[in-house]
Design a protein around this motif. Structure first.
Motif, PDB file in Angstrom:
ATOM      1  N   PRO A   1      48.876  30.129  35.774  1.00 50.56           N
ATOM      2  CA  PRO A   1      48.026  31.171  36.341  1.00 50.56           C
ATOM      3  C   PRO A   1      48.072  31.191  37.869  1.00 50.56           C
ATOM      4  N   PHE A   2      48.044  32.402  38.410  1.00 48.12           N
ATOM      5  CA  PHE A   2      48.104  32.603  39.863  1.00 48.12           C
ATOM      6  C   PHE A   2      47.267  33.818  40.227  1.00 48.12           C
ATOM      7  N   LEU A   3      46.999  33.958  41.509  1.00 48.04           N
ATOM      8  CA  LEU A   3      46.248  35.103  42.022  1.00 48.04           C
ATOM      9  C   LEU A   3      47.202  36.208  42.465  1.00 48.04           C
ATOM     10  N   ARG A   4      46.856  37.436  42.145  1.00 43.78           N
ATOM     11  CA  ARG A   4      47.558  38.588  42.704  1.00 43.78           C
ATOM     12  C   ARG A   4      46.551  39.715  42.894  1.00 43.78           C
ATOM     13  N   TYR A   5      46.923  40.684  43.707  1.00 40.34           N
ATOM     14  CA  TYR A   5      45.953  41.689  44.145  1.00 40.34           C
ATOM     15  C   TYR A   5      46.401  43.075  43.695  1.00 40.34           C
ATOM     16  N   LEU A   6      46.232  43.300  42.393  1.00 43.89           N
ATOM     17  CA  LEU A   6      46.568  44.559  41.745  1.00 43.89           C
ATOM     18  C   LEU A   6      45.437  44.953  40.806  1.00 43.89           C
ATOM     19  N   PRO A   7      45.240  46.263  40.588  1.00 40.18           N
ATOM     20  CA  PRO A   7      44.286  46.690  39.568  1.00 40.18           C
ATOM     21  C   PRO A   7      44.901  46.507  38.187  1.00 40.18           C
ATOM     22  N   GLU A   8      44.065  46.571  37.157  1.00 40.79           N
ATOM     23  CA  GLU A   8      44.586  46.433  35.800  1.00 40.79           C
ATOM     24  C   GLU A   8      45.566  47.566  35.480  1.00 40.79           C
ATOM     25  N   ARG A   9      45.271  48.754  36.041  1.00 42.79           N
ATOM     26  CA  ARG A   9      46.184  49.879  35.883  1.00 42.79           C
ATOM     27  C   ARG A   9      46.348  50.578  37.224  1.00 42.79           C
ATOM     28  N   LEU A  10      47.582  50.839  37.604  1.00 41.47           N
ATOM     29  CA  LEU A  10      47.850  51.594  38.823  1.00 41.47           C
ATOM     30  C   LEU A  10      47.640  53.083  38.568  1.00 41.47           C
ATOM     31  N   GLY A  11      47.159  53.796  39.601  1.00 33.86           N
ATOM     32  CA  GLY A  11      47.053  55.235  39.520  1.00 33.86           C
ATOM     33  C   GLY A  11      48.401  55.893  39.775  1.00 33.86           C
TER      34      GLY A  11
END
Length: 375
Positions: free
Chosen positions: A266-276
């Motif tokens: 597991p790691f951190l990333r900065y994305l929404p669950e779904r992109l617009g």
């Protein structure tokens, strides 16, 4: 677009009517070792794609936008020198950087020179020693993301944690944040010095400690990759979770170097669950530009130029006016609406907050990601 290592003879930047002269933006990125060059390449791809889109839409009041790129190679001193040079070249603002310690040095120099700086990726909470109006940041503060990560560990039943770490204010701060979040739940954090211990020795220490999770607070690819291989090969540690909160498994190089051994970390990333729609389109364009799956770092680069282009169109290229306009920002980025506010403990204008995920590579298909937690 000029992304060469050394630009033409410096000329003073002056306001004037549209005459074809470009509006210059300085860009910092780690493009050579010991910097994480793959992350720098994704960041630069996002910056360049956004510049191309701005220019296709008419530029800044009819003038083309142009990047002047400098490779920081993860060296704070090199970054400071680059900021000084870029300021003298007449850039309207500064963008980019991935490594937190390097971004902190760049921010201090930009503040001293009166140069607006929009930091793309670095997360160290205190990006400057003192509050400043000149610096803004897109990435979330480290405390925000790493607390989400600690909550994921606790939720998965891991309260006895070991960290393989190297000397760095970033890693030390991360260790402190984890300890602070875990302690009220009875959790513990044991530090293992990855500089002093070879991978096999670190495995011995981990087995003796009895921790159920080992977090890699170390550089990539070395020593992160050898450590993963050593832990995966050690039968004593078969049930130990490996984690990498700083995001090393996000980039394609991780899968190329580790294959199945790099999954389930597991790691951190900065994305929404779904992109617009904008995020999807930018993701497709980045994939074509990079020749590989783009990371969230590419989206950070694109969003950086989107913000700066909006400020330049609204307020011109005067540095003081740009710096005074961070609270006026309201733009649609690839990952959602971007606005800036003053967040205690950061000293800068902060997007609070971009979407945060804890994710990993799927053990059944390491080229795919699973979202484990959002925050």
């Amino acid at each position: 677009m000029n992304t060469s290592a050394q630009p033409a003879t410096p000329t003073a930047y002056k306001e004037g009517p549209p005459d074809g002269r470009p509006v210059l933006i300085g860009a910092l990125a780690p493009l050579a070792p010991p910097g994480w060059a793959e992350a720098g390449r994704h960041l630069l791809a996002g910056l360049e794609l956004a510049v191309a889109d701005v220019n296709a839409a008419g530029g800044i009041a009819g003038r083309p936008l142009e990047l002047v790129v400098r490779d920081t190679a993860a060296d704070p001193g090199r970054a400071e020198a680059a900021v000084t040079e870029l300021a003298e070249l007449g850039v309207a603002a500064l963008a980019g950087e991935y490594h937190s310690v390097v971004a902190r040095a760049a921010a201090a120099r930009a503040d001293a020179l009166g140069l607006p700086f929009l930091c793309s990726s670095a997360v160290l909470d205190a990006l400057t020693d003192r509050p400043t109006e000149l610096v803004a940041r897109l990435a979330p503060a480290q405390s925000h993301g790493w607390r989400t990560y600690a909550d994921h560990l606790l939720g998965a039943g891991h309260s006895r944690i070991a960290v393989a770490t190297q000397p760095s204010v970033y890693w030390a701060t991360g260790t402190g944040l984890l300890r602070e979040r875990l302690a009220p739940q009875g959790g513990t954090v044991t530090e293992l010095d990855a500089t002093a211990l070879a991978p096999a020795e670190l495995c011995d220490a981990l087995a003796e400690d009895g921790a159920t999770a080992l977090l890699l607070l170390v550089g990539h690819p070395d020593p992160a990759v050898p450590l993963v291989r050593a832990v995966r090969a050690d039968e004593r540690l078969a049930d130990v979770l490996i984690g990498a909160p700083a995001g090393q498994p996000e980039l394609p190089e991780w899968e190329r170097l580790l294959g199945a051994d790099g999954a389930g970390i597991p790691f951190l990333r900065y994305l929404p669950e779904r992109l617009g729609p904008l995020g999807e389109r930018v993701g497709t364009d980045l994939r074509e530009r990079l020749g590989q799956e783009p990371s969230f770092v590419g989206h950070e680069g694109y969003d950086t130029i989107t913000v700066l282009a909006g400020l330049l169109r609204a307020h011109g290229t005067d540095r003081a006016r740009i710096a005074a306009s961070w609270p006026d920002v309201e733009v649609e980025g690839t990952r959602g609406p971007i606005r800036f506010s003053r967040v205690p403990g950061t000293g800068v204008w902060q997007w609070a907050w971009p979407p945060v995920q804890v994710a990993d590579r799927d053990p059944a298909a390491p080229d795919r990601f699973r979202v484990l937690r959002t925050g």
